[in-house]
Design an enzyme around this catalytic site. Structure first.
Site, mmCIF file in Angstrom:
data_model
loop_
_atom_site.group_PDB
_atom_site.id
_atom_site.type_symbol
_atom_site.label_atom_id
_atom_site.label_comp_id
_atom_site.label_asym_id
_atom_site.label_seq_id
_atom_site.Cartn_x
_atom_site.Cartn_y
_atom_site.Cartn_z
ATOM 1 N N HIS A 21 0.871 -1.173 0.000
ATOM 2 C CA HIS A 21 0.000 0.000 0.000
ATOM 3 C C HIS A 21 0.914 1.231 0.000
ATOM 4 O O HIS A 21 2.162 1.086 -0.025
ATOM 5 C CB HIS A 21 -0.942 -0.023 1.208
ATOM 6 C CG HIS A 21 -0.246 -0.274 2.523
ATOM 7 N ND1 HIS A 21 0.640 0.619 3.084
ATOM 8 C CD2 HIS A 21 -0.290 -1.332 3.365
ATOM 9 C CE1 HIS A 21 1.089 0.139 4.224
ATOM 10 N NE2 HIS A 21 0.555 -1.056 4.414
ATOM 11 N N HIS B 233 4.064 1.283 2.221
ATOM 12 C CA HIS B 233 5.248 0.564 1.723
ATOM 13 C C HIS B 233 5.953 1.393 0.640
ATOM 14 O O HIS B 233 7.174 1.465 0.609
ATOM 15 C CB HIS B 233 4.836 -0.771 1.070
ATOM 16 C CG HIS B 233 4.269 -1.779 2.018
ATOM 17 N ND1 HIS B 233 2.958 -2.184 1.964
ATOM 18 C CD2 HIS B 233 4.830 -2.473 3.031
ATOM 19 C CE1 HIS B 233 2.748 -3.096 2.897
ATOM 20 N NE2 HIS B 233 3.856 -3.281 3.571
ATOM 21 N N GLN C 196 6.589 -15.293 13.076
ATOM 22 C CA GLN C 196 6.105 -14.173 13.889
ATOM 23 C C GLN C 196 4.587 -14.197 14.107
ATOM 24 O O GLN C 196 4.026 -13.280 14.684
ATOM 25 C CB GLN C 196 6.561 -12.846 13.291
ATOM 26 C CG GLN C 196 5.929 -12.474 11.975
ATOM 27 C CD GLN C 196 6.593 -11.250 11.357
ATOM 28 O OE1 GLN C 196 7.711 -11.317 10.863
ATOM 29 N NE2 GLN C 196 5.916 -10.117 11.393
HETATM 30 O O1 PAF Z 1 6.649 -5.192 9.480
HETATM 31 C C1 PAF Z 1 6.650 -6.222 8.767
HETATM 32 O O2 PAF Z 1 6.121 -6.262 7.671
HETATM 33 C C2 PAF Z 1 7.353 -7.482 9.282
HETATM 34 O O3 PAF Z 1 7.225 -7.593 10.661
HETATM 35 C C3 PAF Z 1 8.840 -7.578 8.864
HETATM 36 C C4 PAF Z 1 9.662 -6.444 9.431
HETATM 37 C C5 PAF Z 1 8.936 -7.576 7.349
HETATM 38 C C6 PAF Z 1 9.440 -8.883 9.369
HETATM 39 O O4 PAF Z 1 8.764 -9.990 8.884
#
Ligand code: PAF
Length: 285
Positions: A34, A37, A61
């Site tokens: 979006h 980014h 994560q």
């Molecule tokens: O913010 C994110 O999109 C993610 O946490 C990252 C930093 C790419 C790590 O997977």
């Protein structure tokens, strides 16, 4: 723009560029781009010879009840957007290549990851700092650029890079918002129209807090009460506040009085979607 899928190929290209004296910037992402980014890419583009954007929805994560499976993905669209933003390499690798059988090493930032999102997402930041360490080792950037909507994430990564003497500058860039103020997030696509409206309560709360602090209010307790009333009265869709925190912007220690620069961070569930937002409060400004 090159698309690189293999870790080994990415690492050898970066090594070659480093030997040639080229400056490398990395924007790590989970894709589904979006304007937030794109703003990171535009910033990084001006500061390097080789701009690498990684797309990797990092399973490590996400918690067991997280949204890993339903996290939005659209590589075709991301490709077009990245190319337009002047990206040189789109690094989109696979979980098999990142975490081959036998993988068992993690990176953990201890204290900064405890409060705020750390409370409801155990293991999340450990997954983030581990994958970001790997990305730094693979891409070998001189600078890596992150969005400040994930303020705690940026703080933890910056701490990690400092503590472990990683030769990379960790930059945080301002939150990009929709016209109506909602912080941009790939997860906004989950919201129904009613939830989308309710989600505006987060940003409205930040504005309200800024206004109150400008008028001389110093009590986090009183502002929290106003915020909670505002969020619950603002909308009809289900919105559940996870935390409202007034804390030190470097240590994330809770503040009981707002005398100096203070981070106001909010997390809430709107329907099934977890959203976060934040701002810096500067009393006297
Ligand atoms: O913010 C994110 O999109 C993610 O946490 C990252 C930093 C790419 C790590 O997977």
């Amino acid at each position: 723009m090159k698309i690189i899928k293999s870790v080994a190929r990415m690492q050898s290209l970066s090594m070659q560029k480093r030997t040639e004296g080229k400056r490398i910037a990395l924007v790590p992402t989970m894709g589904f781009f979006h304007a937030g980014h794109i703003s990171l890419m535009t910033y990084a583009r001006k500061r390097c010879d080789l701009l690498v954007v990684s797309i990797f929805v990092n399973p490590m994560q996400f918690g067991p009840s997280g949204d890993f499976e339903r996290y939005p993905r659209d590589l075709k669209r991301d490709r077009v957007m990245a190319e337009k933003a002047g990206v040189d390499v789109l690094f989109c690798t696979s979980a098999q290549d990142m975490y081959p059988p036998g993988f068992q090493t993690h990176v953990e930032v201890e204290r900064l990851t405890q409060p705020l999102c750390g409370q409801s997402r155990p293991g999340h930041f450990r997954g983030v700092t581990t994958v970001v360490t790997k990305l730094f080792n693979i891409v070998q950037p001189h600078e890596a650029v992150f969005g400040l909507k994930d303020y705690q994430q940026w703080l933890a990564i910056r701490r990690m890079a400092g503590d472990l003497n990683m030769a990379v500058k960790v930059t945080g860039r301002p939150i990009v918002r929709e016209k109506d103020g909602l912080a941009m997030s790939s997860r906004n696509t989950y919201l129904s129209p009613a939830e989308r409206k309710a989600a505006l309560g987060l940003q409205q709360s930040l504005s309200m807090a800024k206004y109150l602090v400008r008028k001389g209010e110093k009590s986090p307790k009183r502002i929290k009460k106003t915020i909670k009333e505002l969020i619950t009265s603002y909308n009809s869709a289900k919105i559940e506040i996870e935390y409202v925190s007034f804390c030190h912007p470097e240590t994330l220690d809770e503040r009981d009085i707002i005398k100096d620069k203070t981070l106001l961070a909010i997390a809430a569930r709107v329907g099934k979607t977890r959203l976060i937002d934040n701002c810096l409060l500067s009393p006297g400004e």
